[in-house]
Motif scaffolding. Sequence first.
Motif, PDB file in Angstrom:
ATOM      1  N   PRO A   5      -7.521   5.378 -47.282  1.00 14.01           N
ATOM      2  CA  PRO A   5      -6.206   5.576 -46.682  1.00 14.01           C
ATOM      3  C   PRO A   5      -5.832   5.571 -45.151  1.00 14.01           C
ATOM      4  CG  PRO A   5      -7.132   7.686 -46.944  1.00 14.01           C
ATOM      5  CD  PRO A   5      -7.903   6.729 -47.742  1.00 14.01           C
ATOM      6  N   CYS A   6      -7.057   5.230 -44.454  1.00 12.12           N
ATOM      7  CA  CYS A   6      -7.153   5.051 -42.794  1.00 12.12           C
ATOM      8  C   CYS A   6      -6.307   4.104 -42.439  1.00 12.12           C
ATOM      9  CB  CYS A   6      -8.812   5.099 -42.580  1.00 12.12           C
ATOM     10  SG  CYS A   6      -8.798   4.608 -40.582  1.00 12.12           S
ATOM     11  N   SER A   7      -5.583   4.294 -41.597  1.00  7.42           N
ATOM     12  CA  SER A   7      -4.774   3.225 -40.770  1.00  7.42           C
ATOM     13  C   SER A   7      -5.390   3.015 -39.337  1.00  7.42           C
ATOM     14  CB  SER A   7      -3.323   3.465 -41.113  1.00  7.42           C
ATOM     15  OG  SER A   7      -2.913   4.768 -40.581  1.00  7.42           O
ATOM     16  N   GLN A   8      -6.196   3.821 -38.914  1.00 11.26           N
ATOM     17  CA  GLN A   8      -6.707   3.541 -37.490  1.00 11.26           C
ATOM     18  C   GLN A   8      -7.161   2.120 -37.102  1.00 11.26           C
ATOM     19  OE1 GLN A   8      -7.407   6.457 -35.319  1.00 11.26           O
ATOM     20  NE2 GLN A   8      -6.326   7.677 -36.908  1.00 11.26           N
ATOM     21  N   ILE A   9      -6.828   1.849 -36.031  1.00 11.71           N
ATOM     22  CA  ILE A   9      -7.472   0.527 -35.412  1.00 11.71           C
ATOM     23  C   ILE A   9      -8.829   0.754 -34.909  1.00 11.71           C
ATOM     24  CG2 ILE A   9      -7.076  -1.418 -33.645  1.00 11.71           C
ATOM     25  CD1 ILE A   9      -4.184  -1.169 -34.133  1.00 11.71           C
ATOM     26  N   HIS A  10      -9.969   0.455 -35.530  1.00  8.13           N
ATOM     27  CA  HIS A  10     -11.243   0.888 -35.209  1.00  8.13           C
ATOM     28  C   HIS A  10     -11.834  -0.178 -34.103  1.00  8.13           C
ATOM     29  CE1 HIS A  10     -10.680   1.775 -39.376  1.00  8.13           C
ATOM     30  NE2 HIS A  10     -11.089   2.902 -38.967  1.00  8.13           N
ATOM     31  N   ALA A  11     -12.772   0.256 -33.326  1.00 11.43           N
ATOM     32  CA  ALA A  11     -13.618  -0.857 -32.586  1.00 11.43           C
ATOM     33  C   ALA A  11     -14.861  -0.888 -33.651  1.00 11.43           C
ATOM     34  CB  ALA A  11     -14.120  -0.250 -31.262  1.00 11.43           C
ATOM     35  N   MET A 194     -20.303   4.953 -39.766  1.00  4.84           N
ATOM     36  CA  MET A 194     -18.812   5.093 -40.182  1.00  4.84           C
ATOM     37  C   MET A 194     -18.083   6.122 -39.481  1.00  4.84           C
ATOM     38  SD  MET A 194     -18.221   2.858 -42.419  1.00  4.84           S
ATOM     39  CE  MET A 194     -16.843   3.405 -43.119  1.00  4.84           C
ATOM     40  N   PRO A 195     -16.631   5.751 -38.819  1.00  4.27           N
ATOM     41  CA  PRO A 195     -16.134   6.908 -37.922  1.00  4.27           C
ATOM     42  C   PRO A 195     -15.418   7.957 -39.186  1.00  4.27           C
ATOM     43  CG  PRO A 195     -14.764   4.735 -38.196  1.00  4.27           C
ATOM     44  CD  PRO A 195     -16.138   4.616 -38.856  1.00  4.27           C
ATOM     45  N   THR A 196     -15.203   8.888 -38.515  1.00  4.54           N
ATOM     46  CA  THR A 196     -14.968  10.048 -39.269  1.00  4.54           C
ATOM     47  C   THR A 196     -13.542   9.897 -40.361  1.00  4.54           C
ATOM     48  OG1 THR A 196     -13.818  11.126 -37.622  1.00  4.54           O
ATOM     49  CG2 THR A 196     -15.885  12.042 -38.519  1.00  4.54           C
ATOM     50  N   CYS A 197     -12.837   8.858 -39.498  1.00  5.03           N
ATOM     51  CA  CYS A 197     -11.266   8.594 -39.996  1.00  5.03           C
ATOM     52  C   CYS A 197     -11.523   7.854 -41.454  1.00  5.03           C
ATOM     53  CB  CYS A 197     -10.568   7.809 -39.081  1.00  5.03           C
ATOM     54  SG  CYS A 197     -11.299   6.414 -38.386  1.00  5.03           S
ATOM     55  N   CYS A 198     -12.657   7.257 -41.730  1.00  7.65           N
ATOM     56  CA  CYS A 198     -12.950   6.450 -42.778  1.00  7.65           C
ATOM     57  C   CYS A 198     -13.913   7.041 -43.907  1.00  7.65           C
ATOM     58  CB  CYS A 198     -13.614   5.023 -42.573  1.00  7.65           C
ATOM     59  SG  CYS A 198     -12.396   3.848 -42.400  1.00  7.65           S
ATOM     60  N   ARG A 199     -13.951   8.223 -43.875  1.00 11.38           N
ATOM     61  CA  ARG A 199     -14.973   8.992 -44.764  1.00 11.38           C
ATOM     62  C   ARG A 199     -14.196   9.987 -45.673  1.00 11.38           C
ATOM     63  NH1 ARG A 199     -20.265  11.210 -41.523  1.00 11.38           N
ATOM     64  NH2 ARG A 199     -20.500   9.393 -40.431  1.00 11.38           N
TER      65      ARG A 199
HETATM   66 ZN   LIG Z   1     -11.206   4.459 -40.401  1.00  9.44          ZN
END
Ligand SMILES: [Zn+2]
Length: 212
Positions: A5-11, A194-199
Amino acid sequence: MYPCPCSQIHAPRRVVLTGGPGAGKTAVLELIRQSFCHHVKVLPEAASIVFGGGFPRGPVPAVQRASQRAIFYVQRELEAATTGERLAVVLHDRGTIDGLAYWPGPDDFWAGVGTSLGEQLARYDAVIHLRTPSADGGYDQSNPLRIEAAEEAQRIDERIADAWRDHPRRFVVESTESFLTKARRALALLLDEMPTCCRHHQVPALAGDAPP
Ligand SMILES: [Zn+2]
Ligand SMILES: [Zn+2]
């Protein structure tokens, strides 16, 4: 790949998975494909593209040098072709530095492709090295040809370790009696990247006991 569900723009973090022959890289990559969200992209292996496409290979040093340069350029452009997909991790099936392990000499690989080791080390955020099992651990010893192949596999693995030794975030996963234990260590290392937003989901292979 898990829907996420993550919609962040990651680096996007650039992580290399490497290892000598027989280290289990292909199996670990398959587990990763099954276990992580769609913000993890596994790149194809440049050497497979080059040799699978018919590039000459063989023991002649001039041919080996040509093929390693071709692999370097394919690797670099594969990385350049992976942008703008909202990725959190780009997982490289080997990186440009692996070429050093296969370069027959003289010691001029980087000059030959117009770069330096330092520049290449800086391309990657982390490297996970799956070690090849020792000749007496994981290989059938009844066949002398296989022992020879196992020893050669270990020599290549040693050269790969040497090529990457100066990377500041290099994680070495030793061979263990149980392949699953080794695979879980590699997956746990990747999960750390992995960033926390994707866990949002539990990685199935890591469910239950924490990896030793
Ligand atoms: Zn994410
Ligand atoms: Zn995600």
